[in-house]
Design an enzyme around this catalytic site. Structure first.
Site, mmCIF file in Angstrom:
data_model
loop_
_atom_site.group_PDB
_atom_site.id
_atom_site.type_symbol
_atom_site.label_atom_id
_atom_site.label_comp_id
_atom_site.label_asym_id
_atom_site.label_seq_id
_atom_site.Cartn_x
_atom_site.Cartn_y
_atom_site.Cartn_z
ATOM 1 N N GLN A 67 -5.166 -1.681 9.561
ATOM 2 C CA GLN A 67 -4.944 -2.996 8.957
ATOM 3 C C GLN A 67 -5.494 -4.096 9.881
ATOM 4 O O GLN A 67 -5.171 -4.146 11.055
ATOM 5 C CB GLN A 67 -3.434 -3.194 8.716
ATOM 6 C CG GLN A 67 -3.067 -4.495 8.026
ATOM 7 C CD GLN A 67 -3.562 -4.559 6.582
ATOM 8 O OE1 GLN A 67 -3.478 -3.591 5.837
ATOM 9 N NE2 GLN A 67 -4.109 -5.712 6.208
ATOM 10 N N ASP A 101 -11.612 2.289 3.795
ATOM 11 C CA ASP A 101 -11.961 0.863 3.747
ATOM 12 C C ASP A 101 -13.470 0.669 3.584
ATOM 13 O O ASP A 101 -13.939 -0.447 3.379
ATOM 14 C CB ASP A 101 -11.514 0.178 5.046
ATOM 15 C CG ASP A 101 -10.424 -0.855 4.805
ATOM 16 O OD1 ASP A 101 -10.143 -1.157 3.633
ATOM 17 O OD2 ASP A 101 -9.879 -1.363 5.801
ATOM 18 N N LYS A 142 0.846 -1.205 0.000
ATOM 19 C CA LYS A 142 0.000 0.000 0.000
ATOM 20 C C LYS A 142 0.875 1.247 0.000
ATOM 21 O O LYS A 142 0.602 2.208 -0.728
ATOM 22 C CB LYS A 142 -0.932 -0.014 1.223
ATOM 23 C CG LYS A 142 -2.021 -1.069 1.091
ATOM 24 C CD LYS A 142 -2.773 -1.363 2.382
ATOM 25 C CE LYS A 142 -3.726 -2.516 2.156
ATOM 26 N NZ LYS A 142 -4.419 -2.960 3.378
#
Ligand code: NAD
Length: 288
Positions: free
Chosen positions: A100, A123, A56
Site C-alpha cells: 500500500q 498492482d 480490500k
C-alpha cells in the site's frame, strides 16, 4: 433545451466485475479445492491507507479470496520489508502481493515494487507488467486504469477513432490509461503539470480522463460540449471527497463519472480480478 449530463456510476460495472470473480473463484474451489490468496502490506497506520486496506480485505473475503494482512511499523527498514516481500513471493498460498502506497519517506518504494515477483504483481507496477502493457501482451494491468476501461466499456462509450485527452502521466493511472486508450484506437494526447495552456488541448477531447490530484483543476473551458469526462481525482476536503473536475463544469459533458462513486469502486473490484488472474496464471498458465 438543456439536457442533464448522464452520471456514469461505478457501482454497476464494479458489481459486474465482482460477480465474475466470485463465480470464477467458486468454480475453482469446487473443482480443485484451491482458492486465490491476496497479501496486502501496510507500513505504519496512515488513516486513509487503513480505510483502503480494510476495504480490500472485506472485498476479498466477500468473493472467497483468502486475505493476508501485514502491518509492519512505520519504523521498519527497507531491508526488513524486502525480506517480507521475499517471504510472500515464496508463499504458495499468496498469489497476489500489494504494498500500500504511500510509504514513509525513508523507504525505497521503487526497489520494493521491483522485488515483487511479477507473477504476483496485482498492482501492475513492476517493469515486467509495464513492459507487457506497452507491448499489449497478457499480464497484470494497474487496477484503476483497467477499471476506467471496463467502466467505459460497460456504458458503451465509443473509443475507436475518437480524440482522447488524459490529464496526468503517473505509472499508476495516467500513463497506462493513455496506452490502453491508444490500443483501443483512440487518438490520445497526454496533458501534464508542465503543459503550457492545457485547457484548449483538453477541450478537443471527445473523451477526457482526469487523474491529476488537483481539486477543481478542470473548469468548463477544458470540456468540449458533449464530451465524456472521467474524473479519477480523489481530494480530501472539508465536507468530503472531491474530484479534479469543478462541479459546475460537469453540465457541459454528455456524461461524467461522479466523485465519490465513479472510478473508485472499480479500482477495488479490479484488484480482486487481478488476484484471480494472477492465481489463474500461476495455477493454469493463463490470464483468464
Ligand atoms: P500523481 O501525483 O502520481 O500524478 C499526478 C499527475 O497529474 C502527474 O503526472 C502530473 O504531471 C499531473 N498534474 C499535476 N498537476 C497538474 C496540472 N495542474 N495540470 C495538468 N496535469 C497535472 O497521482 P496519481 O497516483 O496518478 O493519482 C491522481 C489522482 O487520482 C489523485 O487524486 C489520486 O488520489 C487519484 N486516484 C484515484 C484512484 C481511484 O480509485 N479513484 C486510484 C488512484 C489514484
Amino acid at each position: 433545451m438543456n439536457t442533464m449530463a448522464q452520471r456514469l456510476a461505478g457501482k454497476p460495472p464494479a458489481q459486474a466485475v465482482r460477480e465474475r470473480v466470485k463465480r470464477d473463484v467458486a468454480l475453482e474451489r469446487e473443482k480443485s479445492g484451491r482458492v486465490p490468496g491476496l497479501a496486502v502490506v501496510q507500513v505504519g497506520d496512515d488513516p486513509a491507507s487503513s480505510i483502503y486496506v480494510k476495504r480490500k480485505h472485506e472485498a476479498a473475503l466477500a468473493l472467497g479470496i483468502q486475505s493476508f494482512e501485514h502491518r509492519p511499523s512505520a519504523a521498519i527498514s527497507t531491508e526488513a520489508l524486502l525480506e517480507l516481500v521475499d517471504r510472500l513471493n515464496d508463499d504458495a498460498a499468496v498469489h497476489g502481493i500489494l504494498v500500500q502506497m504511500p510509504l514513509p519517506p525513508h523507504l525505497d518504494a521503487r526497489s520494493l515494487v521491483e522485488r515483487i515477483n511479477p507473477a504476483k504483481d496485482v498492482d501492475g507496477l513492476t517493469r515486467v507488467s509495464q513492459g507487457a502493457l506497452m507491448r499489449n501482451q497478457p499480464g497484470l494491468r494497474p487496477c484503476t486504469a483497467i477499471g476506467i476501461m471496463d467502466l467505459l466499456s460497460f456504458y458503451e462509450v465509443p473509443i475507436s477513432g475518437r480524440r482522447a485527452v488524459v490529464v496526468g502521466r503517473s505509472a499508476l493511472v495516467g500513463l497506462p490509461v493513455a496506452v490502453m486508450l491508444m490500443q483501443q484506437n483512440a487518438t490520445v494526447t497526454i496533458v501534464h503539470s508542465r503543459t503550457v495552456e492545457p485547457a484548449p488541448i483538453a477541450a478537443q477531447a471527445d473523451l477526457l480522463v482526469v487523474a491529476a490530484g488537483q481539486p477543481a483543476l478542470v473548469t468548463a473551458d477544458w470540456i468540449k460540449k458533449g464530451a465524456v469526462v472521467v474524473d479519477v481525482g480523489i481530494n480530501r476536503r472539508e465536507g468530503g471527497l472531491a474530484g479534479d473536475v469543478d462541479a459546475a463544469a460537469e453540465a457541459r459533458a454528455r456524461a461524467f463519472t461522479p466523485v465519490p462513486g465513479g472510478v473508485g469502486p472499480m479500482t477495488i473490484a479490479e484488484l480482486m480480478r487481478n488476484t484471480w488472474l494472477a492465481f489463474s496464471h500461476q495455477v493454469h498458465g493463463q490470464y483468464e
